[in-house]
Design a protein around this motif. Structure first.
Motif, short mmCIF file in Angstrom:
data_model
loop_
_atom_site.label_atom_id
_atom_site.label_comp_id
_atom_site.label_asym_id
_atom_site.label_seq_id
_atom_site.Cartn_x
_atom_site.Cartn_y
_atom_site.Cartn_z
N ALA A 94 11.19 -18.65 -5.74
CA ALA A 94 11.14 -20.02 -6.24
C ALA A 94 12.53 -20.57 -6.50
O ALA A 94 12.84 -21.71 -6.11
CB ALA A 94 10.29 -20.10 -7.51
N VAL A 95 13.39 -19.80 -7.17
CA VAL A 95 14.71 -20.33 -7.52
C VAL A 95 15.55 -20.57 -6.27
O VAL A 95 16.30 -21.56 -6.19
CB VAL A 95 15.45 -19.42 -8.52
N ALA A 96 15.43 -19.69 -5.28
CA ALA A 96 16.20 -19.87 -4.05
C ALA A 96 15.66 -21.04 -3.23
O ALA A 96 16.41 -21.88 -2.73
CB ALA A 96 16.19 -18.59 -3.23
N GLY A 97 14.34 -21.09 -3.08
CA GLY A 97 13.74 -22.17 -2.31
C GLY A 97 13.99 -23.53 -2.93
O GLY A 97 14.31 -24.50 -2.23
N MET A 98 13.87 -23.63 -4.25
CA MET A 98 14.10 -24.90 -4.92
C MET A 98 15.54 -25.35 -4.79
O MET A 98 15.82 -26.53 -4.53
CB MET A 98 13.72 -24.78 -6.39
N ALA A 99 16.49 -24.44 -4.96
CA ALA A 99 17.90 -24.79 -4.84
C ALA A 99 18.22 -25.36 -3.47
O ALA A 99 18.98 -26.33 -3.34
CB ALA A 99 18.77 -23.57 -5.13
N ALA A 100 17.64 -24.78 -2.43
CA ALA A 100 17.88 -25.28 -1.08
C ALA A 100 17.25 -26.66 -0.88
O ALA A 100 17.88 -27.57 -0.31
CB ALA A 100 17.34 -24.29 -0.06
N MET A 101 16.03 -26.84 -1.33
CA MET A 101 15.35 -28.12 -1.14
C MET A 101 16.04 -29.24 -1.90
O MET A 101 16.10 -30.38 -1.43
CB MET A 101 13.88 -28.00 -1.56
N GLN A 102 16.56 -28.94 -3.08
CA GLN A 102 17.24 -29.97 -3.86
C GLN A 102 18.50 -30.48 -3.17
O GLN A 102 18.97 -31.58 -3.46
CB GLN A 102 17.58 -29.43 -5.26
N LEU A 103 19.02 -29.69 -2.25
CA LEU A 103 20.17 -30.13 -1.45
C LEU A 103 19.73 -30.74 -0.12
O LEU A 103 20.55 -31.02 0.74
CB LEU A 103 21.11 -28.95 -1.19
N GLY A 104 18.43 -30.94 0.05
CA GLY A 104 17.93 -31.55 1.27
C GLY A 104 17.84 -30.60 2.45
O GLY A 104 17.79 -31.05 3.60
N LYS A 105 17.81 -29.30 2.18
CA LYS A 105 17.76 -28.31 3.27
C LYS A 105 16.31 -27.97 3.60
O LYS A 105 15.48 -27.77 2.71
CB LYS A 105 18.50 -27.03 2.88
N HIS A 106 16.00 -27.88 4.87
CA HIS A 106 14.70 -27.42 5.31
C HIS A 106 14.56 -25.93 4.96
O HIS A 106 15.56 -25.19 4.99
CB HIS A 106 14.52 -27.63 6.80
N VAL A 107 13.36 -25.47 4.66
CA VAL A 107 13.18 -24.12 4.12
C VAL A 107 12.05 -23.38 4.83
O VAL A 107 10.93 -23.90 4.97
CB VAL A 107 12.89 -24.17 2.60
N TYR A 108 12.35 -22.17 5.26
CA TYR A 108 11.36 -21.20 5.74
C TYR A 108 11.32 -20.10 4.68
O TYR A 108 12.29 -19.36 4.50
CB TYR A 108 11.78 -20.63 7.09
N LEU A 109 10.21 -19.99 3.95
CA LEU A 109 10.13 -19.13 2.77
C LEU A 109 9.04 -18.08 2.96
O LEU A 109 7.89 -18.41 3.27
CB LEU A 109 9.84 -19.99 1.54
N GLN A 110 9.41 -16.83 2.78
CA GLN A 110 8.46 -15.75 2.99
C GLN A 110 7.26 -15.84 2.04
O GLN A 110 7.32 -16.42 0.97
CB GLN A 110 9.15 -14.40 2.81
N LYS A 111 6.18 -15.23 2.48
CA LYS A 111 4.97 -15.16 1.64
C LYS A 111 5.15 -14.06 0.60
O LYS A 111 5.93 -13.12 0.81
CB LYS A 111 3.74 -14.92 2.52
#
Length: 484
Positions: A122-139
């Motif tokens: 969550a912390v890694a995915g959120m940090a990337a999205m807040q910078l406008g980065k597209h995200v591929y996040l493992q299950k």
């Protein structure tokens, strides 16, 4: 640290059109002029990886796509574990802290893969999205239900292209099962059984004790992230963390998004309305079961109830079994019939009025056994793209943009993966609630108030009939970490 909307829009337009370089006025030469197979720089994504060993190794390299995109930055808390990835992409900048990587390299990054342990998804995915980065996040998408809901909403807020790494969501065999259901082959489904041979790591064991010096290549504090601080032991890193609630989500977190996905998709399910669980016990001596609240149990059995949907006009009872416990064959399945996988290690039964539909993990190799004795079988077509093109579809959607048809066609964007993951984690909420002990020992043993059916208000993320269970909806963050 944040890019402006103008910067994000310019970069997306640049990737989509390939018309102009980002800085300056020279033109990109059309690829047909440069020769067949040439990929213009404007058609490449700049990829960063967070957690790049283990499953992260294939996630990054699927995104690299044999040079169709650039790998510009790699982050892993254990540089020995990540050594092979570093050697494969020697020009990529290397980091141990993803926050530092995003801060220093953010302007040059278009998309991020996140393949860490569950507790830092969550912390890694959120940090990337807040910078406008597209995200591929493992299950699974996150470690708990609250985090999942926040990430699902954030993907819409920041208008980024997302995909969860449950690659079976893109398996074409699922389309056959959707067709069988819509054609009325097995009638309305009322019962679903899902099972797995997980855990295949130590689980239901005493809490590991710290075991000495942290390896020089590992930043243990960064690995812990927002989890409760504990001493280093190889019993947690690099793989066995899955069986400990501080970091992992157990057998459900490992295989639930792969196995619950087919019935969730085929039947059009949403939030469950109730859940109940029972778990296996570990006895250390006669009549004395070991209670280990820090760890997942050796096996579990979970039942979820879902309301009727537009695709399936009946309420559905779904049971989950792990620890090698498999449900018995429905009446329509012959005694000697082969199941969906060799030995039946993982599988799904969808039981309808007219028969049973079966598949394995990822929705592969579906079969139908009708009550009248007829059998239907679907043979999978060879697929050239790794993991049925799941990561590839995400790349194409990143280049096309948030509002594109390519993004809408993704099989596990967070709009879909969020409710699916919440369903999986609802099972864990029931498992953890099962062993809440609020009464003192009496002559009759312990009182287990968690051994009841839990009623779930999905909209408000709340158990309505047993408030103590709600402590597992979210977690307390430690070590200065937060999620917002």
């Amino acid at each position: 640290m944040k890019q402006t909307e103008k910067t994000n829009t310019t970069r997306r337009d640049f990737l989509r059109t390939g018309a102009l370089a980002a800085a300056g006025s020279f033109f990109i030469v059309p690829r047909h002029v440069l020769g067949k197979g040439y990929i213009a720089p404007s058609d490449k994504l700049n990829i960063a990886g967070i957690g790049v060993a283990g499953k992260g190794f294939s996630d990054v390299n699927n995104a690299f796509n044999n040079g169709a995109n650039n790998v510009v930055a790699l982050c892993d808390v254990d540089w020995n574990h990540a050594k092979e990835q570093f050697e494969k992409h020697p020009k990529a900048k290397r980091y141990k802290d993803f926050r530092e990587m995003l801060d220093k390299e953010g302007k040059g990054i278009d998309a991020v893969t996140v393949s860490t342990a569950d507790h830092t998804h969550a912390v890694a995915g959120m940090a990337a999205m807040q910078l406008g980065k597209h995200v591929y996040l493992q299950k699974p998408l996150t470690h708990n239900i609250y985090e999942t809901r926040l990430l699902t909403e954030a993907a819409r807020k920041y208008k980024v292209v997302t995909q969860m790494g449950n690659q079976g969501a893109s398996h074409p065999d699922q389309n056959q099962m959707i067709k069988w259901l819509s054609d009325g082959v097995i009638g309305t489904v009322h019962t679903v059984h899902v099972w797995t041979n997980r855990p295949v790591w130590p689980q239901g064991i005493p809490v590991p004790q710290p075991s000495g010096q942290v390896p020089d290549t590992l930043d243990w504090d960064l690995w812990l992230g927002p989890a409760t601080k504990v001493g280093y032991t190889p019993a947690y890193h690099p793989f066995k963390w899955r069986g400990w609630w501080n970091f992992g989500t157990g057998a459900l977190g490992d295989m639930g998004c792969h196995l619950i996905d087919p019935p969730f998709r085929v039947l059009g399910l949403g939030y469950p309305t109730e859940v109940e669980a029972s778990v296996g016990s570990v006895f250390v001596k006669d009549w004395n079961a070991e209670y280990i609240p820090e760890g997942c149990p050796p096996s579990s059995h979970v039942q979820l109830k879902f309301p009727a949907t537009a695709k399936n006009k009946s309420a559905v009872i779904m049971t989950w079994s792990d620890g090698g416990i498999r449900p018995f064959r429905p009446e329509a399945v012959p005694a000697d019939a082969e199941l969906s996988e060799p030995g039946g290690a993982n599988g799904v039964y969808m039981i309808g009025e007219k028969g049973v539909m079966i598949c394995g993990a990822y929705g592969a190799n579906p079969k139908v056994f009708l009550n009248n004795g007829e059998k239907m079988e679907h043979k999978s077509e060879p697929v050239k793209a790794p993991e049925w093109g799941h990561n590839l579809a995400w790349q194409q959607a990143c280049k096309a943009g948030f509002n594109s048809k390519e993004h809408k066609a993704l099989t596990s964007s967070f709009d879909y993966a969020g409710p699916l993951t919440e369903t999986v984690l609802m099972g864990n909420l029931a498992i953890r609630s099962y062993d809440i002990r609020v009464a003192k020992t009496t002559g009759q043993g312990f009182n287990y108030p968690g051994r009841k059916k839990l009623l779930w208000d999905g909209t408000n993320m709340k158990i309505t009939n047993f408030d103590e269970a709600n402590q597992f909806v979210k977690r307390e963050y430690h070590n200065g970490w937060k999620l917002s």
